[in-house]
Write a protein that holds these residues in place. Structure first.
Motif, PDB file in Angstrom:
ATOM      1  N   ASN A  47       5.106  -3.273  -3.001  1.00 29.15           N
ATOM      2  CA  ASN A  47       5.390  -2.332  -2.053  1.00 29.15           C
ATOM      3  C   ASN A  47       5.446  -0.814  -2.854  1.00 29.15           C
ATOM      4  O   ASN A  47       6.343  -0.133  -2.182  1.00 29.15           O
ATOM      5  CB  ASN A  47       6.542  -2.503  -0.918  1.00 29.15           C
ATOM      6  CG  ASN A  47       5.995  -3.924  -0.210  1.00 29.15           C
ATOM      7  OD1 ASN A  47       4.974  -4.185   0.134  1.00 29.15           O
ATOM      8  ND2 ASN A  47       6.961  -4.564   0.027  1.00 29.15           N
ATOM      9  N   LYS A  49       3.975   2.978  -3.998  1.00 28.68           N
ATOM     10  CA  LYS A  49       2.999   3.546  -3.561  1.00 28.68           C
ATOM     11  C   LYS A  49       2.124   3.766  -4.817  1.00 28.68           C
ATOM     12  O   LYS A  49       2.342   3.530  -6.084  1.00 28.68           O
ATOM     13  CB  LYS A  49       3.501   5.235  -3.580  1.00 28.68           C
ATOM     14  CG  LYS A  49       4.565   5.369  -2.437  1.00 28.68           C
ATOM     15  CD  LYS A  49       4.991   6.708  -2.279  1.00 28.68           C
ATOM     16  CE  LYS A  49       6.114   6.830  -1.008  1.00 28.68           C
ATOM     17  NZ  LYS A  49       6.805   8.011  -1.075  1.00 28.68           N
ATOM     18  N   PRO A  74       1.431  -6.031  -2.325  1.00 34.48           N
ATOM     19  CA  PRO A  74       1.827  -5.272  -1.293  1.00 34.48           C
ATOM     20  C   PRO A  74       1.836  -5.972   0.057  1.00 34.48           C
ATOM     21  O   PRO A  74       1.811  -7.045   0.086  1.00 34.48           O
ATOM     22  CB  PRO A  74       0.298  -4.389  -1.059  1.00 34.48           C
ATOM     23  CG  PRO A  74      -0.640  -5.461  -1.596  1.00 34.48           C
ATOM     24  CD  PRO A  74       0.350  -6.319  -2.683  1.00 34.48           C
ATOM     25  N   GLN A  82      -3.522  -1.185   6.402  1.00 32.61           N
ATOM     26  CA  GLN A  82      -3.935   0.279   6.252  1.00 32.61           C
ATOM     27  C   GLN A  82      -3.626   0.686   4.648  1.00 32.61           C
ATOM     28  O   GLN A  82      -4.557   0.987   4.178  1.00 32.61           O
ATOM     29  CB  GLN A  82      -3.006   1.074   7.103  1.00 32.61           C
ATOM     30  CG  GLN A  82      -3.214   2.558   6.963  1.00 32.61           C
ATOM     31  CD  GLN A  82      -4.755   3.177   7.249  1.00 32.61           C
ATOM     32  OE1 GLN A  82      -5.450   2.419   8.115  1.00 32.61           O
ATOM     33  NE2 GLN A  82      -5.037   4.206   6.638  1.00 32.61           N
ATOM     34  N   ILE A  83      -2.439   0.471   4.303  1.00 32.39           N
ATOM     35  CA  ILE A  83      -2.363   0.878   2.865  1.00 32.39           C
ATOM     36  C   ILE A  83      -3.222   0.136   1.714  1.00 32.39           C
ATOM     37  O   ILE A  83      -3.852   0.544   1.238  1.00 32.39           O
ATOM     38  CB  ILE A  83      -0.874   0.294   2.377  1.00 32.39           C
ATOM     39  CG1 ILE A  83       0.197   1.374   3.198  1.00 32.39           C
ATOM     40  CG2 ILE A  83      -0.659   0.693   0.815  1.00 32.39           C
ATOM     41  CD1 ILE A  83       1.477   1.143   3.161  1.00 32.39           C
ATOM     42  N   GLU A  87      -5.431   3.084   0.505  1.00 38.13           N
ATOM     43  CA  GLU A  87      -4.734   3.766  -0.514  1.00 38.13           C
ATOM     44  C   GLU A  87      -5.065   2.737  -1.691  1.00 38.13           C
ATOM     45  O   GLU A  87      -5.419   3.366  -2.853  1.00 38.13           O
ATOM     46  CB  GLU A  87      -3.418   3.751  -0.382  1.00 38.13           C
ATOM     47  CG  GLU A  87      -2.512   4.503  -1.520  1.00 38.13           C
ATOM     48  CD  GLU A  87      -0.999   4.696  -1.069  1.00 38.13           C
ATOM     49  OE1 GLU A  87      -0.160   4.753  -2.094  1.00 38.13           O
ATOM     50  OE2 GLU A  87      -0.871   5.025  -0.093  1.00 38.13           O
ATOM     51  N   TYR A  88      -4.681   1.465  -1.811  1.00 39.32           N
ATOM     52  CA  TYR A  88      -4.590   0.691  -2.909  1.00 39.32           C
ATOM     53  C   TYR A  88      -6.315   0.421  -3.565  1.00 39.32           C
ATOM     54  O   TYR A  88      -6.716   0.166  -4.539  1.00 39.32           O
ATOM     55  CB  TYR A  88      -4.210  -0.647  -2.738  1.00 39.32           C
ATOM     56  CG  TYR A  88      -2.542  -0.647  -2.524  1.00 39.32           C
ATOM     57  CD1 TYR A  88      -1.847   0.369  -3.266  1.00 39.32           C
ATOM     58  CD2 TYR A  88      -1.704  -1.617  -2.272  1.00 39.32           C
ATOM     59  CE1 TYR A  88      -0.647   0.556  -3.157  1.00 39.32           C
ATOM     60  CE2 TYR A  88      -0.726  -1.610  -2.193  1.00 39.32           C
ATOM     61  CZ  TYR A  88       0.275  -0.483  -2.585  1.00 39.32           C
ATOM     62  OH  TYR A  88       1.543  -0.515  -2.420  1.00 39.32           O
TER      63      TYR A  88
END
Length: 94
Positions: A47, A49, A74, A82-83, A87-88
């Motif tokens: 988890n 960023k 994650p 979403q992430i 993002e990833y």
């Protein structure tokens, strides 16, 4: 904890959520020390960023003593995608 589990080492140890008050180089250094002491084979993040994962990777890449994280765990489910999917995804591009 290793004695209680009757283990000499663990395959991977995770750093859950990056502490914003701690320098990422210190985190990389601490996990490197755990690995070099033989208590773990690898370390990974959980988890974090994307920017913090990248920082940890490049800190380890620039210093031959340091060992960088090998994976990210994650939060991911059909309700929380979403992430990972935005993002990833950037981390997986060649």
């Amino acid at each position: 904890a290793l004695k209680r589990l009757q283990l000499n080492y663990v395959d991977i140890i995770y750093c859950h959520r990056c502490d914003p008050l701690m320098d990422i180089e210190q985190i990389v250094s601490n996990f490197t020390d755990i690995i070099r002491s033989g208590k773990a084979l690898f370390w990974g993040t959980s988890n974090w960023k994307m920017i913090d994962i990248i920082k940890a990777y490049y800190i380890a890449k620039q210093n031959p003593y340091y060992i960088g994280p090998i994976m990210e765990q994650p939060q991911y489910s059909m309700f929380n995608r979403q992430i990972v999917e935005s993002e990833y995804y950037e981390l997986t591009k060649p």
